[in-house]
Design a protein around this motif. Structure first.
Motif, mmCIF file in Angstrom:
data_model
loop_
_atom_site.group_PDB
_atom_site.id
_atom_site.type_symbol
_atom_site.label_atom_id
_atom_site.label_comp_id
_atom_site.label_asym_id
_atom_site.label_seq_id
_atom_site.Cartn_x
_atom_site.Cartn_y
_atom_site.Cartn_z
ATOM 1 N N TYR A 141 6.027 3.213 6.188
ATOM 2 C CA TYR A 141 5.167 4.305 5.719
ATOM 3 C C TYR A 141 4.407 3.851 4.480
ATOM 4 C CZ TYR A 141 6.731 7.764 9.020
ATOM 5 O OH TYR A 141 6.944 8.453 10.181
ATOM 6 N N PHE A 142 3.142 4.284 4.406
ATOM 7 C CA PHE A 142 2.300 3.974 3.249
ATOM 8 C C PHE A 142 1.658 5.247 2.736
ATOM 9 C CE2 PHE A 142 2.372 -0.074 5.520
ATOM 10 C CZ PHE A 142 2.617 -0.958 4.485
ATOM 11 N N LEU A 143 1.072 5.126 1.552
ATOM 12 C CA LEU A 143 0.273 6.234 1.031
ATOM 13 C C LEU A 143 -1.193 5.806 1.111
ATOM 14 C CD1 LEU A 143 0.873 8.657 -1.779
ATOM 15 C CD2 LEU A 143 -1.238 7.336 -1.893
ATOM 16 N N TYR A 144 -1.972 6.626 1.770
ATOM 17 C CA TYR A 144 -3.410 6.378 1.930
ATOM 18 C C TYR A 144 -4.144 7.357 1.014
ATOM 19 C CZ TYR A 144 -1.563 4.091 6.067
ATOM 20 O OH TYR A 144 -0.834 3.284 6.908
ATOM 21 N N TYR A 145 -5.111 6.877 0.267
ATOM 22 C CA TYR A 145 -5.796 7.786 -0.660
ATOM 23 C C TYR A 145 -7.309 7.650 -0.540
ATOM 24 C CZ TYR A 145 -6.020 3.590 -3.631
ATOM 25 O OH TYR A 145 -6.233 2.324 -4.103
ATOM 26 N N ASN A 146 -7.954 8.753 -0.871
ATOM 27 C CA ASN A 146 -9.408 8.816 -0.784
ATOM 28 C C ASN A 146 -9.975 8.520 -2.174
ATOM 29 O OD1 ASN A 146 -12.097 9.762 -0.786
ATOM 30 N ND2 ASN A 146 -11.665 11.195 0.889
ATOM 31 N N TYR A 148 12.632 -1.732 -5.001
ATOM 32 C CA TYR A 148 11.789 -0.925 -4.111
ATOM 33 C C TYR A 148 12.324 -0.911 -2.676
ATOM 34 C CZ TYR A 148 7.880 1.202 -1.818
ATOM 35 O OH TYR A 148 7.126 2.066 -1.078
ATOM 36 N N ILE A 149 12.417 0.292 -2.151
ATOM 37 C CA ILE A 149 12.825 0.468 -0.750
ATOM 38 C C ILE A 149 11.834 1.403 -0.086
ATOM 39 C CG2 ILE A 149 14.589 1.478 0.770
ATOM 40 C CD1 ILE A 149 16.694 0.584 -1.232
ATOM 41 N N THR A 150 11.450 1.072 1.115
ATOM 42 C CA THR A 150 10.574 1.981 1.854
ATOM 43 C C THR A 150 11.255 2.400 3.161
ATOM 44 O OG1 THR A 150 8.316 2.339 2.630
ATOM 45 C CG2 THR A 150 9.300 0.179 3.101
ATOM 46 N N SER A 151 10.535 3.137 3.966
ATOM 47 C CA SER A 151 11.110 3.700 5.180
ATOM 48 C C SER A 151 10.175 3.452 6.362
ATOM 49 C CB SER A 151 11.299 5.200 4.964
ATOM 50 O OG SER A 151 12.380 5.668 5.696
ATOM 51 N N TYR A 172 8.783 -5.685 2.520
ATOM 52 C CA TYR A 172 9.524 -4.580 1.910
ATOM 53 C C TYR A 172 10.941 -4.499 2.476
ATOM 54 C CZ TYR A 172 4.823 -2.925 0.699
ATOM 55 O OH TYR A 172 3.543 -2.821 0.215
ATOM 56 N N THR A 173 11.817 -3.940 1.647
ATOM 57 C CA THR A 173 13.150 -3.607 2.158
ATOM 58 C C THR A 173 13.050 -2.221 2.792
ATOM 59 O OG1 THR A 173 14.134 -4.814 0.343
ATOM 60 C CG2 THR A 173 15.567 -3.252 1.510
ATOM 61 N N HIS A 174 13.543 -2.100 4.010
ATOM 62 C CA HIS A 174 13.487 -0.814 4.716
ATOM 63 C C HIS A 174 14.869 -0.179 4.772
ATOM 64 C CE1 HIS A 174 9.771 -2.613 6.114
ATOM 65 N NE2 HIS A 174 9.385 -1.431 6.564
ATOM 66 N N TYR A 175 14.878 1.151 4.712
ATOM 67 C CA TYR A 175 16.119 1.882 4.951
ATOM 68 C C TYR A 175 15.749 3.177 5.675
ATOM 69 C CZ TYR A 175 20.893 3.451 4.304
ATOM 70 O OH TYR A 175 22.182 3.848 4.539
ATOM 71 N N ASN A 176 16.511 3.531 6.667
ATOM 72 C CA ASN A 176 16.224 4.763 7.414
ATOM 73 C C ASN A 176 17.494 5.599 7.535
ATOM 74 O OD1 ASN A 176 13.353 4.337 8.423
ATOM 75 N ND2 ASN A 176 14.358 2.413 8.947
ATOM 76 N N CYS A 177 17.355 6.891 7.259
ATOM 77 C CA CYS A 177 18.517 7.786 7.323
ATOM 78 C C CYS A 177 18.936 8.002 8.779
ATOM 79 C CB CYS A 177 18.182 9.151 6.734
ATOM 80 S SG CYS A 177 17.694 9.093 5.017
#
Lengths: 384, 299
Positions: free
Chosen positions: A98-103, A260-263, A333-338
């Motif tokens: 997942y990323f954050l996209y911005y205008n 940093y951890i992402t999903s 990135y390091t990923h982790y998912n619940c």
């Protein structure tokens, strides 16, 4: 993708059966349970693979992988997401982050620093995100600060970053309060109109791409496939007041900026146990997971599972707005998912239901823990 | 041996009945038997399953949200049956006698019933869209407060009930018109001569005369009320889990989720079985109760 594979060789012809996205999981369940002849299939909701494997629908791929003699960089990159019961049971063809996209235009119009500034300063936390979204909305220019889609896994980011599994594979509840904090944040933001209403977007089926295309949304948190949708929106003239060059990509916020951890989970393909052409099916899904498939996926603006080829990176770069976005997009990135286990599908439904109740004010903070834990316990007690 | 006429007729009758009997056996009776068996297993779609006795039923009643889904189903059934029958009867009374425009109105009220529920659901999704939907625009234009409709847990089920009533009451209206036209006019003449007013005629002639149709209509409406699924699926999120905060999760929707989303087919079968028993019990009660109020010999 399938056409490209069929063109790439003459030995195997893949005959595709396209299922509509909205009913994909249900139709797939029916087809597998009903014994429909099928050599391989794509998994849309990754947590379903546990039930499918336990039901004997999915072929373990270890022997086929060994026999092929190939390397599988996507499997190495997403090892925990493709392994169950000690076996590799799928080959990922699309990445999962997942990323954050911005205008950028909205940030410029509001006179606010863009999210990449905070990433560089190492202050890109959830509090910063909330504050920034509020600032966008508070300008009174008709902008909505941010949107995180209604899928329950989007509510799980903070819990995932705290490495809370919610329900562990051996049936134990695990949560340090991250879920409630995420709900509280969303509720505050929705009340301030700096977050798109979850219930509105779910019931009215307002797609996240439309929110972004309309040019009134500052930030959107969604998966790695979104650049492809921006390219399509740009090509088809759907984007209002901005173009493909006017957006940027950064990682999602994380409270522990030094760890940093992402999903996100990759999208994978399985070979069915009932297939009479397992070698051919495996060859096809190997191609999708390899450079051939990666080039096609990248050309459509989605992130392939295999991104270490320079040719693939070049194609990905052509779909992204700038070099900085490309660097963030392709960073490791390091990923982790619940709840990425057999409880996962029901856990996400529980989270979604509780989140809706919480946002509606039907579930006060004081009652949250008891409801949440009893819901998780019910899942543990009633899952085969 | 010479065939008797009655034996020949018997074969003719059976040959006509056989296709529908095969259809009934394959598509209704066998699946019912399978559901019955499955309800006592942990079947999840594959080849590995085992007999678990009453575990699924215990889970349903003591370890899940099943009772609250059952409550919502009953609520939906009572409200929709009441309004479908009352509106159907009301419009039937108005439109039963041939008059100018009655053909148009009969068709207009009946047409929704032949439309696809999916199409109707999608159309009403647009109408009840909270920010720019037609209904809120209409309310705002006449100075009335707008509503969140399907996006509120307080009104979502109500909207689905309203759409269900709108789609179905025309069907009952047509049944009632047929029933009203079969009531012997001499009964009304006799009651007039006895000095009965319209209200007394309604209760003493119309309702008894219409009671067989009324009984059939109520029975059908109750069964359909318990089976509600399509509008819940189409109008409140489909695979995404139903209305806000579970406010539209009726039993049929929970059965669907358990069977096709969670691979809990044994449990879903037990829920289906409970639903079937409830419907059978209510239908049986209606059948027994009808002896007290349904009149089959009003001439």
């Amino acid at each position: 993708m399938i056409d490209e594979f069929n063109k790439s060789q003459s030995k195997i012809h893949v005959d595709a059966h396209i299922l509509p996205a909205a009913d994909y999981e249900v139709k797939l369940t029916t087809m597998l349970s009903g014994g429909v002849e099928m050599d391989c299939f794509m998994e849309k909701r990754q947590t379903d693979m546990f039930s499918q494997y336990d039901n004997g629908f999915i072929e373990p791929l270890d022997d086929l992988m060994a026999k092929s003699g190939q390397s599988f960089p996507g499997v190495d990159a997403y090892k925990s997401a493709v392994t169950y019961d000690g076996h590799v049971i799928c080959l990922p063809w699309r990445g999962g982050t997942y990323f954050l996209y911005y205008n950028k235009k909205i940030f410029a119009d509001c006179g606010l620093p863009t999210p990449d500034t905070f990433v560089e300063n190492k202050t890109w936390t959830w509090d910063t995100f909330e504050k920034l979204a509020n600032q966008i909305t508070d300008t009174g220019k008709g902008y909505v600060g941010a949107s995180t889609y209604f899928w329950a896994n989007c509510a799980e980011f903070e819990a995932a970053q705290h490495q809370q599994e919610l329900i562990t594979s051996d049936g134990k509840i695990q949560d340090d309060g991250s879920m409630l904090r995420a709900f509280q944040r969303r509720k505050r933001m929705e009340e301030n109109k700096s977050m798109w209403s979850l219930i509105d977007m779910k019931i009215t089926k307002t797609h996240y791409s439309k929110q972004f295309y309309d040019g009134k949304l500052g930030m959107l948190i969604i998966g790695e496939w979104f650049p492809g949708q921006v390219s399509t929106g740009d090509r088809d003239g759907l984007m209002k007041g901005f173009t493909k060059a006017d957006y940027g990509i950064v990682p999602i916020p994380c409270d522990d900026v030094n760890n940093y951890i992402t999903s996100g989970l990759p999208t994978s393909n399985h070979v069915t146990t009932s297939s009479k052409k397992k070698d051919a099916a495996f060859e096809f899904i190997s191609w999708m997971a390899g450079e051939g498939g990666a080039k096609v996926a990248a050309s459509y603006g989605v992130m392939p599972a295999m991104t270490d080829s320079p040719a693939v990176r070049e194609i990905i770069g052509a779909n992204l707005p700038d070099k900085k976005s490309l660097d963030y997009y392709l960073a490791s990135y390091t990923h982790y998912n619940c709840a990425f286990n057999k409880y996962g599908t029901r856990v996400t439904d529980l989270i979604q239901n509780l989140e809706e109740e919480y946002l509606l004010g039907k579930l006060p903070d004081g009652q949250f823990d008891a409801r949440y834990r009893s819901g998780l316990q019910e899942i543990i007690d009633t899952t085969n | 041996m010479k065939k008797s006429v009655s034996q020949g007729k018997w074969w003719i009758i059976m040959s006509f009945l056989l296709p529908s009997f095969i259809g009934f056996a394959v598509f209704i009776f066998l699946p019912m038997l399978t559901t019955l068996g499955m309800a006592f297993t942990n079947y999840s779609g594959g080849t590995k399953w085992k007999f678990i006795g009453l575990t699924n039923f215990r889970m349903a009643f003591f370890k899940s949200q099943f009772p609250s889904y059952l409550y919502l189903t009953f609520k939906f059934m009572f409200v929709t049956v009441f309004f479908q029958i009352v509106l159907g009867l009301g419009f039937a009374l108005i439109l039963a006698k041939p008059s100018k425009g009655c053909g148009f109105f009969r068709s207009a009220f009946y047409i929704p019933n032949i439309l696809s529920s999916v199409a109707v659901g999608l159309a009403f999704n647009f109408i009840f869209e909270p920010s720019a939907g037609l209904m809120n625009q209409l309310l705002a234009s006449v100075g009335l407060p707008t509503s969140k409709f399907l996006t509120s847990d307080k009104s979502a089920l109500g909207v689905i009930m309203a759409v269900t009533i709108w789609q179905n009451f025309g069907y009952y209206m047509v049944l009632f018109i047929g029933g009203l036209q079969n009531i012997n006019p001499s009964l009304y003449e006799a009651s007039n001569m006895d000095g009965a007013n319209k209200w007394q005629q309604f209760w003493s002639v119309t309702i008894p005369g219409l009671s067989p149709v009324l009984f059939f209509a109520i029975t059908m409406a109750v069964i359909r009320g318990f089976q509600v699924f399509d509008f819940v699926y189409v109008m409140t999120g489909g695979q995404a889990g139903g209305g806000p905060g579970g406010s539209t999760t009726v039993l049929a929707f929970d059965i669907y989720r358990n069977a096709f989303q969670y691979y809990r087919m044994g449990y879903a079968a037990s829920e289906s079985l409970i639903l079937m028993v409830i419907i059978l019990a209510i239908t049986a009660i209606q059948q027994i109760g009808q002896k007290k109020w349904v009149v089959y010999d009003a001439v």
